[in-house]
Design a protein around this motif. Structure first.
Motif, mmCIF file in Angstrom:
data_model
loop_
_atom_site.group_PDB
_atom_site.id
_atom_site.type_symbol
_atom_site.label_atom_id
_atom_site.label_comp_id
_atom_site.label_asym_id
_atom_site.label_seq_id
_atom_site.Cartn_x
_atom_site.Cartn_y
_atom_site.Cartn_z
ATOM 1 N N LEU A 100 -37.889 -2.022 -63.586
ATOM 2 C CA LEU A 100 -36.433 -1.939 -63.688
ATOM 3 C C LEU A 100 -35.943 -2.830 -64.821
ATOM 4 C CD1 LEU A 100 -35.763 -2.315 -59.870
ATOM 5 C CD2 LEU A 100 -35.624 -0.178 -61.177
ATOM 6 N N VAL A 101 -35.032 -2.309 -65.606
ATOM 7 C CA VAL A 101 -34.463 -3.071 -66.725
ATOM 8 C C VAL A 101 -32.959 -2.846 -66.746
ATOM 9 C CG1 VAL A 101 -34.437 -3.424 -69.218
ATOM 10 C CG2 VAL A 101 -36.579 -2.782 -68.083
ATOM 11 N N ALA A 102 -32.189 -3.936 -66.843
ATOM 12 C CA ALA A 102 -30.733 -3.845 -66.933
ATOM 13 C C ALA A 102 -30.279 -4.181 -68.352
ATOM 14 C CB ALA A 102 -30.087 -4.810 -65.947
ATOM 15 N N ARG A 103 -29.173 -3.590 -68.753
ATOM 16 C CA ARG A 103 -28.601 -3.893 -70.063
ATOM 17 C C ARG A 103 -28.350 -5.378 -70.229
ATOM 18 N NH1 ARG A 103 -23.668 -5.003 -71.015
ATOM 19 N NH2 ARG A 103 -22.888 -4.027 -69.096
ATOM 20 N N THR A 104 -28.067 -6.070 -69.122
ATOM 21 C CA THR A 104 -27.769 -7.493 -69.136
ATOM 22 C C THR A 104 -29.026 -8.369 -69.237
ATOM 23 O OG1 THR A 104 -27.656 -7.211 -66.736
ATOM 24 C CG2 THR A 104 -25.577 -7.383 -67.925
ATOM 25 N N GLY A 105 -30.220 -7.761 -69.300
ATOM 26 C CA GLY A 105 -31.454 -8.521 -69.466
ATOM 27 C C GLY A 105 -32.195 -8.833 -68.185
ATOM 28 N N HIS A 106 -31.632 -8.500 -67.046
ATOM 29 C CA HIS A 106 -32.333 -8.672 -65.777
ATOM 30 C C HIS A 106 -33.447 -7.638 -65.679
ATOM 31 C CE1 HIS A 106 -28.254 -10.218 -65.171
ATOM 32 N NE2 HIS A 106 -28.722 -10.975 -64.191
ATOM 33 N N VAL A 107 -34.569 -8.030 -65.082
ATOM 34 C CA VAL A 107 -35.697 -7.107 -64.950
ATOM 35 C C VAL A 107 -36.273 -7.180 -63.540
ATOM 36 C CG1 VAL A 107 -36.281 -7.239 -67.404
ATOM 37 C CG2 VAL A 107 -37.398 -8.799 -65.791
ATOM 38 N N GLY A 108 -37.023 -6.142 -63.161
ATOM 39 C CA GLY A 108 -37.647 -6.115 -61.850
ATOM 40 C C GLY A 108 -38.901 -5.269 -61.863
ATOM 41 N N ALA A 109 -39.769 -5.522 -60.899
ATOM 42 C CA ALA A 109 -40.986 -4.736 -60.721
ATOM 43 C C ALA A 109 -41.173 -4.515 -59.229
ATOM 44 C CB ALA A 109 -42.201 -5.462 -61.306
ATOM 45 N N ALA A 110 -41.407 -3.260 -58.836
ATOM 46 C CA ALA A 110 -41.543 -2.930 -57.418
ATOM 47 C C ALA A 110 -42.799 -2.119 -57.168
ATOM 48 C CB ALA A 110 -40.318 -2.150 -56.928
ATOM 49 N N HIS A 111 -43.396 -2.350 -55.999
ATOM 50 C CA HIS A 111 -44.571 -1.609 -55.525
ATOM 51 C C HIS A 111 -44.113 -0.754 -54.350
ATOM 52 C CE1 HIS A 111 -47.630 -1.689 -52.181
ATOM 53 N NE2 HIS A 111 -48.320 -1.037 -53.103
ATOM 54 N N ALA A 112 -44.148 0.574 -54.538
ATOM 55 C CA ALA A 112 -43.631 1.486 -53.521
ATOM 56 C C ALA A 112 -44.765 2.339 -52.963
ATOM 57 C CB ALA A 112 -42.538 2.366 -54.104
ATOM 58 N N GLY A 113 -45.328 1.899 -51.839
ATOM 59 C CA GLY A 113 -46.283 2.702 -51.104
ATOM 60 C C GLY A 113 -45.564 3.562 -50.085
ATOM 61 N N ARG A 114 -46.337 4.141 -49.177
ATOM 62 C CA ARG A 114 -45.750 5.047 -48.192
ATOM 63 C C ARG A 114 -44.639 4.360 -47.394
ATOM 64 N NH1 ARG A 114 -50.434 6.524 -45.962
ATOM 65 N NH2 ARG A 114 -50.196 5.135 -44.172
ATOM 66 N N GLU A 115 -44.927 3.183 -46.852
ATOM 67 C CA GLU A 115 -43.919 2.463 -46.068
ATOM 68 C C GLU A 115 -42.823 1.900 -46.957
ATOM 69 O OE1 GLU A 115 -43.166 2.081 -42.848
ATOM 70 O OE2 GLU A 115 -44.616 3.686 -42.592
ATOM 71 N N GLY A 116 -43.191 1.480 -48.165
ATOM 72 C CA GLY A 116 -42.174 0.961 -49.078
ATOM 73 C C GLY A 116 -41.157 2.013 -49.462
ATOM 74 N N VAL A 117 -41.636 3.238 -49.673
ATOM 75 C CA VAL A 117 -40.703 4.319 -49.969
ATOM 76 C C VAL A 117 -39.838 4.608 -48.751
ATOM 77 C CG1 VAL A 117 -40.511 6.766 -50.536
ATOM 78 C CG2 VAL A 117 -42.166 5.345 -51.744
ATOM 79 N N ARG A 118 -40.457 4.696 -47.583
ATOM 80 C CA ARG A 118 -39.699 4.987 -46.373
ATOM 81 C C ARG A 118 -38.616 3.930 -46.126
ATOM 82 N NH1 ARG A 118 -41.253 6.338 -40.777
ATOM 83 N NH2 ARG A 118 -43.324 5.474 -41.034
ATOM 84 N N GLN A 119 -38.985 2.650 -46.306
ATOM 85 C CA GLN A 119 -38.051 1.576 -46.008
ATOM 86 C C GLN A 119 -37.087 1.281 -47.158
ATOM 87 O OE1 GLN A 119 -40.065 -1.919 -44.366
ATOM 88 N NE2 GLN A 119 -41.729 -0.609 -43.649
ATOM 89 N N GLY A 120 -37.398 1.766 -48.362
ATOM 90 C CA GLY A 120 -36.465 1.620 -49.473
ATOM 91 C C GLY A 120 -36.650 0.367 -50.307
ATOM 92 N N VAL A 121 -37.885 0.046 -50.678
ATOM 93 C CA VAL A 121 -38.098 -1.155 -51.480
ATOM 94 C C VAL A 121 -37.467 -1.029 -52.867
ATOM 95 C CG1 VAL A 121 -40.379 -0.435 -52.340
ATOM 96 C CG2 VAL A 121 -39.794 -2.859 -52.243
ATOM 97 N N VAL A 122 -37.504 0.147 -53.457
ATOM 98 C CA VAL A 122 -36.924 0.296 -54.801
ATOM 99 C C VAL A 122 -35.400 0.148 -54.759
ATOM 100 C CG1 VAL A 122 -36.607 1.866 -56.751
ATOM 101 C CG2 VAL A 122 -38.882 1.588 -55.711
ATOM 102 N N PRO A 123 -34.682 0.823 -53.848
ATOM 103 C CA PRO A 123 -33.238 0.546 -53.747
ATOM 104 C C PRO A 123 -32.932 -0.913 -53.429
ATOM 105 C CG PRO A 123 -33.785 2.565 -52.565
ATOM 106 C CD PRO A 123 -35.089 1.944 -52.971
ATOM 107 N N ALA A 124 -33.805 -1.563 -52.643
ATOM 108 C CA ALA A 124 -33.585 -2.979 -52.344
ATOM 109 C C ALA A 124 -33.692 -3.823 -53.605
ATOM 110 C CB ALA A 124 -34.595 -3.456 -51.294
ATOM 111 N N ALA A 125 -34.655 -3.493 -54.473
ATOM 112 C CA ALA A 125 -34.805 -4.238 -55.726
ATOM 113 C C ALA A 125 -33.605 -4.003 -56.638
ATOM 114 C CB ALA A 125 -36.099 -3.823 -56.421
ATOM 115 N N VAL A 126 -33.132 -2.755 -56.698
ATOM 116 C CA VAL A 126 -31.951 -2.455 -57.510
ATOM 117 C C VAL A 126 -30.742 -3.236 -56.989
ATOM 118 C CG1 VAL A 126 -30.306 -0.648 -58.160
ATOM 119 C CG2 VAL A 126 -32.775 -0.172 -58.200
ATOM 120 N N ALA A 127 -30.570 -3.251 -55.684
ATOM 121 C CA ALA A 127 -29.437 -3.970 -55.096
ATOM 122 C C ALA A 127 -29.509 -5.462 -55.394
ATOM 123 C CB ALA A 127 -29.394 -3.735 -53.593
ATOM 124 N N ARG A 128 -30.719 -6.024 -55.322
ATOM 125 C CA ARG A 128 -30.862 -7.468 -55.584
ATOM 126 C C ARG A 128 -30.553 -7.775 -57.041
ATOM 127 N NH1 ARG A 128 -29.739 -11.720 -55.057
ATOM 128 N NH2 ARG A 128 -30.884 -13.569 -54.401
#
Length: 229
Positions: A100-128
């Motif tokens: 994940l990369v934001a115009r403001t320079g913030h960055v993120g990296a997420a690992h989305a396995g079966r449970e991570g996708v189900r529980q929403g780790v990527v949306p959680a990283a975007v929200a954070r």
């Protein structure tokens, strides 16, 4: 020789961000011999001029904010930061690594396995990231096992798809499967995050690590993101 099979440059308000994915030439997994993993991380550090930051991935939705380099790995499946001097790594061998990369320079990296996708780790990283002040977030979806190959029992497909309908798929031979990448794409779209697909299917491409193909002998590739001021 670069340690990355893919690398892209992203201008941001506060400098330049780089997004990259390693391939089978490096094994960055926890089960790799210490000297093999250390050599791989040294290559990543040299290529990024930053300190690699890993996490102890537990197939959850915990997002760890990286303030500085550390020795004790956090139990998390996403890392975010607004700092330079650190390279965030999400490791995978069929799961979906997302950068994940934001115009403001913030960055993120997420690992989305079966449970991570189900529980929403990527949306959680975007929200954070947005909580930290990130604006105009974009995503790069790395190599992962595709829906044509990721066969699962029908009950498992129904269970995951009940929470993330886009994951329901069928293999190329006509049996139930999951398309975790499609689930991540749907979640990013719902979060208003444009995304780019990078690489291919880890099981089909023997230049990539795949647990489905190689079992316990499989290594781990990584999505890597870092900012240079």
């Amino acid at each position: 020789m670069t340690p990355f099979g893919f690398r892209d440059t992203v201008p941001v308000d506060t400098g330049t961000v780089f997004v990259a994915f390693t391939d089978r030439r490096l094994d960055l997994g926890d089960l790799a011999p210490d000297e093999v993993r250390a050599a791989g991380l040294a290559e990543v550090a040299a290529a990024t001029a930053a300190t690699p930051c890993l996490m102890r991935q537990v197939h959850g939705t915990t997002v760890h904010v990286v303030e500085a380099p550390y020795d004790d790995l956090p139990d998390a499946d996403a890392l975010v930061t607004d700092r330079t001097g650190v390279a965030l790594l999400a490791r995978a061998a069929d799961c979906v690594p997302v950068l994940l990369v934001a115009r403001t320079g913030h960055v993120g990296a997420a690992h989305a396995g079966r449970e991570g996708v189900r529980q929403g780790v990527v949306p959680a990283a975007v929200a954070r990231l947005r909580d930290l002040g990130a604006e105009d977030v974009r995503a790069w979806i790395g190599p992962h096992v595709c829906g044509r190959c990721y066969e699962v029992p029908a009950e498992m497909r129904a269970d995951i798809a009940a929470d993330v309908p886009a994951t329901a798929a069928t293999t190329s031979w006509g049996t139930p499967s999951l398309d975790l990448g499609a689930g991540v794409r749907a979640q990013l779209t719902d979060a208003g995050v444009p995304h780019v697909e990078v690489g291919g299917c880890t099981l089909e491409d023997d230049t990539l690590h795949s647990y489905r193909r190689d079992g316990a002998a499989a290594g781990r590739l990584a999505g890597v993101v870092w900012r240079v001021a």
